[in-house]
Design a protein around this motif. Structure first.
Motif, PDB file in Angstrom:
ATOM      1  N   ALA A   1      85.831   6.050  16.034  1.00 45.69           N
ATOM      2  CA  ALA A   1      85.572   7.193  15.278  1.00 45.69           C
ATOM      3  C   ALA A   1      83.741   6.912  15.023  1.00 45.69           C
ATOM      4  O   ALA A   1      83.075   7.538  15.348  1.00 45.69           O
ATOM      5  N   GLY A   2      83.700   5.786  13.961  1.00 48.78           N
ATOM      6  CA  GLY A   2      82.940   5.473  12.492  1.00 48.78           C
ATOM      7  C   GLY A   2      81.521   4.776  14.382  1.00 48.78           C
ATOM      8  O   GLY A   2      80.502   4.541  14.029  1.00 48.78           O
ATOM      9  N   ALA A   3      82.327   4.006  14.556  1.00 55.03           N
ATOM     10  CA  ALA A   3      81.250   2.873  16.317  1.00 55.03           C
ATOM     11  C   ALA A   3      80.967   4.264  16.507  1.00 55.03           C
ATOM     12  O   ALA A   3      79.493   3.987  17.032  1.00 55.03           O
ATOM     13  N   GLN A   4      81.459   5.336  17.080  1.00 52.23           N
ATOM     14  CA  GLN A   4      81.173   6.642  17.241  1.00 52.23           C
ATOM     15  C   GLN A   4      79.447   6.792  17.165  1.00 52.23           C
ATOM     16  O   GLN A   4      78.693   7.350  17.540  1.00 52.23           O
ATOM     17  N   HIS A   5      79.123   7.690  15.462  1.00 57.25           N
ATOM     18  CA  HIS A   5      78.685   8.157  15.124  1.00 57.25           C
ATOM     19  C   HIS A   5      77.705   7.024  14.478  1.00 57.25           C
ATOM     20  O   HIS A   5      75.915   7.508  14.464  1.00 57.25           O
ATOM     21  N   TYR A   6      77.727   6.276  14.614  1.00 55.50           N
ATOM     22  CA  TYR A   6      76.278   4.834  14.221  1.00 55.50           C
ATOM     23  C   TYR A   6      75.827   4.860  15.294  1.00 55.50           C
ATOM     24  O   TYR A   6      74.742   4.680  15.405  1.00 55.50           O
ATOM     25  N   ALA A   7      76.844   4.601  16.075  1.00 54.40           N
ATOM     26  CA  ALA A   7      75.870   4.403  17.767  1.00 54.40           C
ATOM     27  C   ALA A   7      74.550   5.656  17.867  1.00 54.40           C
ATOM     28  O   ALA A   7      73.583   5.602  18.266  1.00 54.40           O
TER      29      ALA A   7
ATOM     30  N   TRP B   1      73.153  11.798   6.087  1.00 51.94           N
ATOM     31  CA  TRP B   1      73.393  12.269   6.430  1.00 51.94           C
ATOM     32  C   TRP B   1      75.237  13.629   5.836  1.00 51.94           C
ATOM     33  O   TRP B   1      75.694  13.613   7.034  1.00 51.94           O
ATOM     34  N   GLY B   2      74.659  14.350   4.808  1.00 55.36           N
ATOM     35  CA  GLY B   2      76.129  14.788   4.359  1.00 55.36           C
ATOM     36  C   GLY B   2      75.977  16.292   4.971  1.00 55.36           C
ATOM     37  O   GLY B   2      77.101  17.375   5.265  1.00 55.36           O
ATOM     38  N   LYS B   3      74.593  16.553   5.761  1.00 51.52           N
ATOM     39  CA  LYS B   3      74.439  17.529   5.964  1.00 51.52           C
ATOM     40  C   LYS B   3      75.251  17.677   8.047  1.00 51.52           C
ATOM     41  O   LYS B   3      75.261  18.634   8.124  1.00 51.52           O
ATOM     42  N   THR B   4      75.391  16.840   8.309  1.00 53.67           N
ATOM     43  CA  THR B   4      75.638  16.094   9.509  1.00 53.67           C
ATOM     44  C   THR B   4      77.598  16.168  10.061  1.00 53.67           C
ATOM     45  O   THR B   4      77.525  15.836  10.389  1.00 53.67           O
ATOM     46  N   LEU B   5      77.441  15.243   9.095  1.00 52.33           N
ATOM     47  CA  LEU B   5      78.643  13.984   9.262  1.00 52.33           C
ATOM     48  C   LEU B   5      79.849  14.993   7.547  1.00 52.33           C
ATOM     49  O   LEU B   5      78.632  15.035   6.943  1.00 52.33           O
ATOM     50  N   ASP B   6      80.616  15.515   7.454  1.00 51.90           N
ATOM     51  CA  ASP B   6      81.630  15.821   6.906  1.00 51.90           C
ATOM     52  C   ASP B   6      82.484  14.438   6.270  1.00 51.90           C
ATOM     53  O   ASP B   6      82.230  13.315   6.444  1.00 51.90           O
ATOM     54  N   ASP B   7      82.672  14.296   5.214  1.00 49.80           N
ATOM     55  CA  ASP B   7      83.595  13.782   4.219  1.00 49.80           C
ATOM     56  C   ASP B   7      84.272  12.289   4.943  1.00 49.80           C
ATOM     57  O   ASP B   7      83.738  11.178   5.199  1.00 49.80           O
ATOM     58  N   ALA B   8      85.612  13.034   6.304  1.00 52.39           N
ATOM     59  CA  ALA B   8      86.155  12.410   6.662  1.00 52.39           C
ATOM     60  C   ALA B   8      85.538  11.264   7.782  1.00 52.39           C
ATOM     61  O   ALA B   8      85.349  10.084   8.027  1.00 52.39           O
ATOM     62  N   GLU B   9      84.137  12.363   8.327  1.00 49.35           N
ATOM     63  CA  GLU B   9      82.963  11.057   9.512  1.00 49.35           C
ATOM     64  C   GLU B   9      82.316  10.323   8.905  1.00 49.35           C
ATOM     65  O   GLU B   9      82.474   9.619   9.102  1.00 49.35           O
ATOM     66  N   VAL B  10      81.514  10.629   7.428  1.00 47.44           N
ATOM     67  CA  VAL B  10      81.380   9.857   6.362  1.00 47.44           C
ATOM     68  C   VAL B  10      82.191   7.973   6.353  1.00 47.44           C
ATOM     69  O   VAL B  10      81.794   7.474   6.415  1.00 47.44           O
ATOM     70  N   TRP B  11      83.413   7.939   6.013  1.00 46.83           N
ATOM     71  CA  TRP B  11      84.612   7.819   6.195  1.00 46.83           C
ATOM     72  C   TRP B  11      84.409   6.873   7.023  1.00 46.83           C
ATOM     73  O   TRP B  11      84.831   5.669   7.358  1.00 46.83           O
ATOM     74  N   ASP B  12      84.279   7.295   8.174  1.00 49.96           N
ATOM     75  CA  ASP B  12      84.652   6.146   9.672  1.00 49.96           C
ATOM     76  C   ASP B  12      83.996   5.960   9.764  1.00 49.96           C
ATOM     77  O   ASP B  12      83.719   5.256   9.676  1.00 49.96           O
ATOM     78  N   VAL B  13      82.170   6.220   9.473  1.00 52.07           N
ATOM     79  CA  VAL B  13      80.839   5.196   9.361  1.00 52.07           C
ATOM     80  C   VAL B  13      81.507   4.198   8.625  1.00 52.07           C
ATOM     81  O   VAL B  13      81.074   2.646   9.356  1.00 52.07           O
ATOM     82  N   VAL B  14      81.906   4.641   7.418  1.00 49.33           N
ATOM     83  CA  VAL B  14      81.809   3.350   6.339  1.00 49.33           C
ATOM     84  C   VAL B  14      83.104   2.451   6.568  1.00 49.33           C
ATOM     85  O   VAL B  14      82.957   0.804   6.747  1.00 49.33           O
ATOM     86  N   ALA B  15      84.495   2.513   7.946  1.00 53.49           N
ATOM     87  CA  ALA B  15      84.953   1.610   8.024  1.00 53.49           C
ATOM     88  C   ALA B  15      85.086   0.412   9.316  1.00 53.49           C
ATOM     89  O   ALA B  15      84.822  -0.382   9.167  1.00 53.49           O
ATOM     90  N   PHE B  16      83.767   1.497   9.805  1.00 53.80           N
ATOM     91  CA  PHE B  16      82.882   0.245  11.064  1.00 53.80           C
ATOM     92  C   PHE B  16      82.130  -0.074  10.379  1.00 53.80           C
ATOM     93  O   PHE B  16      81.650  -1.219  11.241  1.00 53.80           O
TER      94      PHE B  16
ATOM     95  N   ASP C   1      80.037  -7.625  22.689  1.00 50.31           N
ATOM     96  CA  ASP C   1      81.807  -6.758  23.836  1.00 50.31           C
ATOM     97  C   ASP C   1      82.166  -6.007  23.584  1.00 50.31           C
ATOM     98  O   ASP C   1      82.594  -4.577  24.035  1.00 50.31           O
ATOM     99  N   ASP C   2      83.208  -6.065  22.069  1.00 47.60           N
ATOM    100  CA  ASP C   2      83.668  -5.556  21.316  1.00 47.60           C
ATOM    101  C   ASP C   2      82.886  -4.058  21.170  1.00 47.60           C
ATOM    102  O   ASP C   2      83.622  -2.854  21.081  1.00 47.60           O
ATOM    103  N   TYR C   3      81.595  -4.319  20.483  1.00 49.44           N
ATOM    104  CA  TYR C   3      80.533  -3.214  20.422  1.00 49.44           C
ATOM    105  C   TYR C   3      80.558  -1.780  21.419  1.00 49.44           C
ATOM    106  O   TYR C   3      80.857  -0.930  20.927  1.00 49.44           O
TER     107      TYR C   3
END
Length: 98
Positions: free
Chosen positions: A4-10, A65-80, A90-92
Motif C-alpha cells: 500500500a505504501g509503494a502505491q502511495h509513494y509511486a 500529505w496529512g490532508k491527502t493521506l490518513d495516519d494509517a496511509e502515512v504509516w504505509d508510506v513509512v513502511a515502504f 523489478d521488486d519495486y
C-alpha cells in the motif's frame, strides 16, 4: 503495509525522491535543496519520517500529505520507504503494478 505504501509513494513521492531504477526526474532537477534519493538513502527514524510526510517541511518543496493521506496511509508510506533502499527495480515494479 509495504505494498500500500509503494502505491502511495509511486503516485505522490517518486517524482521528487526517485525510485529503484529511476536515476532522475524532470521535477527533481529544479528543486533546491535537492530532496534525498530515498531509493538509495536510509530513511529517518520512523516517527520522524511519519511527521515529515504528514506535516511537510517548511521552506522546502516537501509538501504536507496529512490532508491527502490518513495516519494509517502515512504509516504505509513509512513502511515502504524503510524497505526501499534494498529493493531492486523489478521488486519495486511488482509492488506498484495494480
Amino acid at each position: 503495509m509495504v505494498r500500500a505504501g509503494a502505491q502511495h509513494y509511486a503516485t505522490l513521492c517518486a517524482g521528487c525522491h526517485l525510485a529503484p531504477g529511476t536515476p532522475t526526474s524532470e521535477v527533481r532537477t529544479g528543486l533546491y535543496p535537492h530532496p534525498p534519493n530515498l531509493a538509495q538513502e536510509e530513511m529517518q527514524e520512523s516517527r520522524r519520517a511519519f511527521w515529515i510526510i504528514k506535516h511537510g517541511i517548511k521552506m522546502s518543496a516537501m509538501p504536507a500529505w496529512g490532508k491527502t493521506l490518513d495516519d494509517a496511509e502515512v504509516w504505509d508510506v513509512v513502511a515502504f520507504v524503510r524497505k526501499m533502499p534494498g529493493m531492486s527495480p523489478d521488486d519495486y515494479q511488482q509492488l506498484v503494478q495494480r
